[in-house]
Write an enzyme that holds these catalytic residues in place. Structure first.
Site, PDB file in Angstrom:
ATOM      1  N   ASP A  78       0.848  -1.188   0.000  1.00 49.87           N
ATOM      2  CA  ASP A  78       0.000   0.000   0.000  1.00 49.87           C
ATOM      3  C   ASP A  78       0.887   1.244   0.000  1.00 49.87           C
ATOM      4  O   ASP A  78       2.035   1.188   0.443  1.00 49.87           O
ATOM      5  CB  ASP A  78      -0.859   0.044   1.277  1.00 49.87           C
ATOM      6  CG  ASP A  78      -2.056  -0.893   1.216  1.00 49.87           C
ATOM      7  OD1 ASP A  78      -2.377  -1.397   0.133  1.00 49.87           O
ATOM      8  OD2 ASP A  78      -2.671  -1.113   2.285  1.00 49.87           O
ATOM      9  N   ARG A 105      -0.936  -0.681  -8.718  1.00 50.05           N
ATOM     10  CA  ARG A 105      -2.296  -0.232  -8.390  1.00 50.05           C
ATOM     11  C   ARG A 105      -2.327   1.295  -8.447  1.00 50.05           C
ATOM     12  O   ARG A 105      -1.509   1.961  -7.818  1.00 50.05           O
ATOM     13  CB  ARG A 105      -2.660  -0.688  -6.972  1.00 50.05           C
ATOM     14  CG  ARG A 105      -4.047  -0.216  -6.534  1.00 50.05           C
ATOM     15  CD  ARG A 105      -4.249  -0.360  -5.024  1.00 50.05           C
ATOM     16  NE  ARG A 105      -4.101  -1.724  -4.573  1.00 50.05           N
ATOM     17  CZ  ARG A 105      -3.837  -2.046  -3.286  1.00 50.05           C
ATOM     18  NH1 ARG A 105      -3.696  -1.108  -2.372  1.00 50.05           N
ATOM     19  NH2 ARG A 105      -3.712  -3.309  -2.935  1.00 50.05           N
TER      20      ARG A 105
HETATM   21  P1  FDA Z   1     -13.911   9.307  -5.672  1.00 47.21           P
HETATM   22  O1  FDA Z   1     -13.444   9.692  -4.306  1.00 47.21           O
HETATM   23  O2  FDA Z   1     -14.005  10.365  -6.700  1.00 47.21           O
HETATM   24  O3  FDA Z   1     -15.266   8.545  -5.518  1.00 47.21           O
HETATM   25  C1  FDA Z   1     -16.039   8.110  -6.630  1.00 47.21           C
HETATM   26  C2  FDA Z   1     -17.339   7.544  -6.072  1.00 47.21           C
HETATM   27  O4  FDA Z   1     -17.061   6.327  -5.365  1.00 47.21           O
HETATM   28  C3  FDA Z   1     -17.969   8.459  -5.027  1.00 47.21           C
HETATM   29  O5  FDA Z   1     -18.819   9.402  -5.619  1.00 47.21           O
HETATM   30  C4  FDA Z   1     -18.736   7.466  -4.174  1.00 47.21           C
HETATM   31  O6  FDA Z   1     -19.940   7.149  -4.788  1.00 47.21           O
HETATM   32  C5  FDA Z   1     -17.854   6.242  -4.199  1.00 47.21           C
HETATM   33  N1  FDA Z   1     -16.986   6.242  -3.012  1.00 47.21           N
HETATM   34  C6  FDA Z   1     -15.707   6.651  -2.941  1.00 47.21           C
HETATM   35  N2  FDA Z   1     -15.234   6.495  -1.685  1.00 47.21           N
HETATM   36  C7  FDA Z   1     -16.259   5.999  -0.959  1.00 47.21           C
HETATM   37  C8  FDA Z   1     -16.404   5.627   0.403  1.00 47.21           C
HETATM   38  N3  FDA Z   1     -15.405   5.741   1.266  1.00 47.21           N
HETATM   39  N4  FDA Z   1     -17.607   5.141   0.800  1.00 47.21           N
HETATM   40  C9  FDA Z   1     -18.627   4.998  -0.069  1.00 47.21           C
HETATM   41  N5  FDA Z   1     -18.557   5.329  -1.379  1.00 47.21           N
HETATM   42  C10 FDA Z   1     -17.382   5.819  -1.815  1.00 47.21           C
HETATM   43  N6  FDA Z   1      -5.265   5.173  -1.150  1.00 47.21           N
HETATM   44  C11 FDA Z   1      -3.972   5.401  -0.820  1.00 47.21           C
HETATM   45  O7  FDA Z   1      -3.593   6.548  -0.593  1.00 47.21           O
HETATM   46  N7  FDA Z   1      -3.086   4.362  -0.733  1.00 47.21           N
HETATM   47  C12 FDA Z   1      -3.444   3.086  -1.018  1.00 47.21           C
HETATM   48  O8  FDA Z   1      -2.614   2.175  -0.945  1.00 47.21           O
HETATM   49  C13 FDA Z   1      -4.802   2.828  -1.375  1.00 47.21           C
HETATM   50  N8  FDA Z   1      -5.235   1.570  -1.674  1.00 47.21           N
HETATM   51  C14 FDA Z   1      -6.499   1.388  -2.184  1.00 47.21           C
HETATM   52  C15 FDA Z   1      -6.900   0.132  -2.641  1.00 47.21           C
HETATM   53  C16 FDA Z   1      -8.134  -0.013  -3.265  1.00 47.21           C
HETATM   54  C17 FDA Z   1      -8.537  -1.370  -3.788  1.00 47.21           C
HETATM   55  C18 FDA Z   1      -8.998   1.100  -3.427  1.00 47.21           C
HETATM   56  C19 FDA Z   1     -10.306   0.985  -4.125  1.00 47.21           C
HETATM   57  C20 FDA Z   1      -8.623   2.324  -2.927  1.00 47.21           C
HETATM   58  C21 FDA Z   1      -7.396   2.486  -2.299  1.00 47.21           C
HETATM   59  N9  FDA Z   1      -7.011   3.724  -1.793  1.00 47.21           N
HETATM   60  C22 FDA Z   1      -5.693   3.920  -1.428  1.00 47.21           C
HETATM   61  C23 FDA Z   1      -8.018   4.798  -1.588  1.00 47.21           C
HETATM   62  C24 FDA Z   1      -8.057   5.767  -2.763  1.00 47.21           C
HETATM   63  O9  FDA Z   1      -6.916   6.568  -2.762  1.00 47.21           O
HETATM   64  C25 FDA Z   1      -9.311   6.674  -2.685  1.00 47.21           C
HETATM   65  O10 FDA Z   1      -9.238   7.436  -1.515  1.00 47.21           O
HETATM   66  C26 FDA Z   1     -10.628   5.916  -2.688  1.00 47.21           C
HETATM   67  O11 FDA Z   1     -10.607   4.860  -3.587  1.00 47.21           O
HETATM   68  C27 FDA Z   1     -11.807   6.847  -3.081  1.00 47.21           C
HETATM   69  O12 FDA Z   1     -11.585   7.368  -4.350  1.00 47.21           O
HETATM   70  P2  FDA Z   1     -12.336   6.884  -5.697  1.00 47.21           P
HETATM   71  O13 FDA Z   1     -11.262   6.517  -6.654  1.00 47.21           O
HETATM   72  O14 FDA Z   1     -13.323   5.841  -5.424  1.00 47.21           O
HETATM   73  O15 FDA Z   1     -12.965   8.195  -6.292  1.00 47.21           O
END
Ligand code: FDA
Length: 338
Positions: A135, A185
């Site tokens: 991560d 990732r």
């Molecule tokens: P965005 O924040 O724009 O969200 C898009 C949509 O997804 C939102 O409108 C909502 O509907 C839904 N959504 C997003 N977050 C949600 C939540 N918490 N609860 C409910 N719905 C939600 N970060 C990091 O800094 N280091 C890492 O190693 C990782 N590892 C990691 C692994 C995996 C498998 C994922 C999916 C994410 C991470 N992250 C991470 C977290 C990442 O940086 C980010 O904060 C989250 O994925 C939220 O961003 P989105 O890409 O979903 O987009």
């Protein structure tokens, strides 16, 4: 403004004690966390595997400040890998590892300690046919995490890294990794970072994420597109096609408890989905970052606290997905992934 406040609170030991000791909070946390024990994690992973999803399992914990805790985390991963193997659940799994949980921040030789522990975890993973992804934590850890990832790949080519689109340096990091063939990732970034190092506005982060998708899909790496954002997922699908990648030459990753319906669409179209599955008792930092990402989660949290409920089974994937699993008010209209 709620997001930055919650991210600040996620680093506060006082808040951690207050929130973690509140019995009702622990129940609400089960929306995002698979349980407290290794058995909970293996059961949740097996259920996800039966539904066609792969998993990446995280032993919750970060920022350890003593060697004994770092060793405990290493041992917890080794135990997890052994139990996955026993349950014939190792192959569709990988583990996600935060280097600060295995000693990165120990004074003096933290980087060596973390590398040694990560190596031991990779050895155990290799023995059972599982993979490991490091991560990415806040910007202070990026250089070490990339260096340790590269070092691990000399012996364990399956060791993956994470890159955060919000960091201004990530374009260069991606370019440097492009020919490595590593599992990468791509995430938007979950940590509060200073303006000079990171994009602050959502549209800037989204644009950087788009660029990251394009670079990754055109590279020799294995792209792991980790987002719940349907716009980015469609972008990834289009870029993969353009780059001549088949549905199994890349994968989508989502966090446990979020976006089940979108995952179903991807699986139905032949794509690969991996769910990030955290478990353990040290859930505070992880939980606060999930609240910070989506203000609606705070309302969910407060409502559940007020009602004194939120069943531990609410988030388990053994039931049929319901409307409430949807990532929320995202305009997905005619998009491929719903
Ligand atoms: P965005 O924040 O724009 O969200 C898009 C949509 O997804 C939102 O409108 C909502 O509907 C839904 N959504 C997003 N977050 C949600 C939540 N918490 N609860 C409910 N719905 C939600 N970060 C990091 O800094 N280091 C890492 O190693 C990782 N590892 C990691 C692994 C995996 C498998 C994922 C999916 C994410 C991470 N992250 C991470 C977290 C990442 O940086 C980010 O904060 C989250 O994925 C939220 O961003 P989105 O890409 O979903 O987009």
């Amino acid at each position: 403004m709620l997001g930055p406040t919650l991210l600040r609170a996620s680093r506060s030991p006082r808040m951690r004690n207050a929130v973690q000791s509140y019995r009702l909070t622990r129940k609400v946390v089960t929306r995002f966390v698979a349980g407290e024990t290794t058995d909970d994690a293996v059961a949740a992973a097996s259920a996800l595997h039966r539904s066609g999803r792969a998993t990446t399992i995280d032993v919750l914990g970060e920022d350890v400040t003593d060697l004994a805790s770092a060793r405990q985390t290493r041992d917890a991963y080794v135990k997890l890998l052994y139990r996955l193997h026993q349950a014939s659940a190792a192959a569709p799994s990988e583990v996600s590892l935060k280097l600060t949980a295995v000693g990165l921040q120990l004074p003096g030789n933290g980087e060596d300690v973390a590398l040694q522990h990560a190596r031991e975890i990779c050895t155990a993973a290799d023995a059972v046919g599982c993979r490991v992804t490091l991560d990415m934590e806040d910007h202070n850890t990026v250089d070490s995490t990339l260096a340790i990832g590269a070092e691990l790949r000399r012996t364990f080519p399956f060791a993956g890294n994470v890159l955060q689109a919000n960091l201004r340096r990530t374009g260069d990091d991606l370019a440097a990794l492009a020919s490595s063939g590593a599992r990468i990732r791509l995430v938007k970034g979950a940590y509060r970072e200073p303006r000079e190092l990171a994009f602050q506005r959502k549209n800037e982060v989204d644009e950087a994420y788009r660029q990251g998708i394009t670079t990754l899909m055109g590279s020799r790496c294995y792209p792991m597109i980790a987002t719940h954002d349907p716009v980015m997922l469609n972008e990834a699908r289009a870029c993969a096609e353009l780059a001549g990648r088949g549905p199994t030459d890349w994968e989508v990753q989502m966090l446990y408890g979020i976006g089940q319906q979108t995952q179903d669409s991807i699986l139905a179209s032949g794509g690969r989905v991996r769910v990030y599955l955290p478990f353990g008792t040290d859930w505070y930092g992880y939980f606060m970052r999930r609240l910070a990402e989506r203000p609606a989660n705070v309302a969910f949290f407060l409502r559940a606290l007020a009602k004194g409920q939120a069943s531990p089974r609410d988030a388990l994937p053994t039931r049929a997905p319901s409307r409430s699993d949807s990532p929320g008010p995202v305009a997905i209209g005619s998009q491929l992934y719903r």
